[in-house]
Motif scaffolding. Structure first.
Motif, short mmCIF file in Angstrom:
data_model
loop_
_atom_site.label_atom_id
_atom_site.label_comp_id
_atom_site.label_asym_id
_atom_site.label_seq_id
_atom_site.Cartn_x
_atom_site.Cartn_y
_atom_site.Cartn_z
N ASN A 69 0.82 -1.21 0.00
CA ASN A 69 0.00 0.00 0.00
C ASN A 69 0.85 1.26 0.00
O ASN A 69 0.41 2.30 -0.48
N ASP A 70 2.06 1.19 0.54
CA ASP A 70 2.94 2.36 0.52
C ASP A 70 3.26 2.78 -0.91
O ASP A 70 3.34 3.96 -1.22
N VAL A 71 3.42 1.82 -1.79
CA VAL A 71 3.71 2.11 -3.19
C VAL A 71 2.44 2.56 -3.92
O VAL A 71 2.46 3.52 -4.70
N VAL A 72 1.32 1.89 -3.63
CA VAL A 72 0.07 2.20 -4.32
C VAL A 72 -0.42 3.61 -4.00
O VAL A 72 -0.86 4.33 -4.89
N TYR A 73 -0.32 4.02 -2.74
CA TYR A 73 -0.86 5.32 -2.33
C TYR A 73 0.19 6.43 -2.34
O TYR A 73 -0.06 7.51 -1.84
N ASP A 74 1.35 6.19 -2.92
CA ASP A 74 2.42 7.18 -2.98
C ASP A 74 2.12 8.17 -4.10
O ASP A 74 2.48 7.97 -5.26
N VAL A 75 1.45 9.27 -3.77
CA VAL A 75 1.06 10.27 -4.76
C VAL A 75 2.25 11.11 -5.20
O VAL A 75 2.32 11.54 -6.35
N TRP A 76 3.20 11.34 -4.32
CA TRP A 76 4.35 12.18 -4.65
C TRP A 76 5.12 11.62 -5.84
O TRP A 76 5.34 12.29 -6.83
N ASN A 77 5.53 10.36 -5.75
CA ASN A 77 6.33 9.76 -6.81
C ASN A 77 5.49 9.41 -8.04
O ASN A 77 6.01 9.40 -9.16
N ALA A 78 4.21 9.13 -7.85
CA ALA A 78 3.36 8.75 -8.98
C ALA A 78 2.89 9.95 -9.78
O ALA A 78 2.64 9.84 -10.98
N HIS A 79 2.75 11.13 -9.12
CA HIS A 79 2.16 12.25 -9.84
C HIS A 79 2.74 13.61 -9.46
O HIS A 79 3.21 14.35 -10.32
N THR A 80 2.70 13.97 -8.19
CA THR A 80 2.96 15.34 -7.75
C THR A 80 4.30 15.89 -8.23
O THR A 80 4.36 17.01 -8.74
N LYS A 81 5.37 15.12 -8.09
CA LYS A 81 6.69 15.65 -8.43
C LYS A 81 6.86 15.92 -9.92
O LYS A 81 7.76 16.64 -10.32
N ASN A 82 5.97 15.37 -10.77
CA ASN A 82 6.03 15.59 -12.21
C ASN A 82 4.97 16.56 -12.72
O ASN A 82 4.88 16.79 -13.92
N CYS A 83 4.14 17.10 -11.84
CA CYS A 83 3.02 17.95 -12.25
C CYS A 83 3.27 19.39 -11.78
O CYS A 83 3.28 19.66 -10.58
N ASN A 84 3.46 20.30 -12.73
CA ASN A 84 3.74 21.69 -12.38
C ASN A 84 2.59 22.34 -11.62
O ASN A 84 2.82 23.14 -10.71
N THR A 85 1.36 22.02 -11.96
CA THR A 85 0.21 22.59 -11.27
C THR A 85 0.20 22.17 -9.81
O THR A 85 -0.01 23.01 -8.92
N CYS A 86 0.43 20.91 -9.54
CA CYS A 86 0.46 20.42 -8.15
C CYS A 86 1.64 21.00 -7.38
O CYS A 86 1.51 21.33 -6.20
#
Length: 150
Positions: A69-86
């Motif tokens: 679940n740590d990998v599944v719910y890791d929003v930082w590495n999955a999305h946030t760090k690559n999204c300029n808006t976030c």
């Protein structure tokens, strides 16, 4: 999604995982190219070049390994760090949180509105800062299960 991936693999619908299956499935043809999809696009390119377009399981085992679940719910590495808006939203929340805590401390110590109003204002500003801290946490980890959504 990790549970859906396992289900597709177990029913044989996840064709890109089958050895010897050359035609790409409808699943692999879907493209939604945004800046936040950079990781997915790089993975698919790597999968195509380095693994021949499929996951090379040994001994014919097509089961998908369990994911923590740590990998599944890791929003930082999955999305946030690559999204300029976030990233911009997170930066602005950090500034607003600092302003709320700093103003809370100033109002609590200087008491410009009288004792009672200043204490209430200070508590409300501190609560706003804590709420922003909670919202900022969602940019790093967001635990949600559609199966438990009643």
């Amino acid at each position: 999604l990790h549970k859906q991936e396992r289900q597709l693999a177990s029913t044989g619908q996840y064709n890109t995982m089958k050895p010897g299956y050359e035609e790409k499935s409808e699943y692999s043809k879907l493209v939604c190219a945004t800046s936040s999809d950079l990781g997915v696009m790089n993975f698919r390119k790597w999968m195509s070049v380095m693994a021949g377009g499929r996951i090379p399981y040994r001994y014919g085992d097509l089961t998908v390994p369990p994911t923590s679940n740590d990998v599944v719910y890791d929003v930082w590495n999955a999305h946030t760090k690559n999204c300029n808006t976030c990233l911009n939203a997170l930066k602005n929340l950090k500034k607003a949180r600092f302003a709320a805590f700093a103003t809370s401390a100033f109002v609590g110590l200087a008491r410009p509105f009288g004792v009672v109003k200043s204490i209430v204002s200070s508590v409300v500003l501190a609560a706003a800062g804590l709420l922003m801290n909670k919202v900022m946490g969602l940019f790093f980890k967001y635990e949600f299960s559609h199966g438990e959504n009643n």
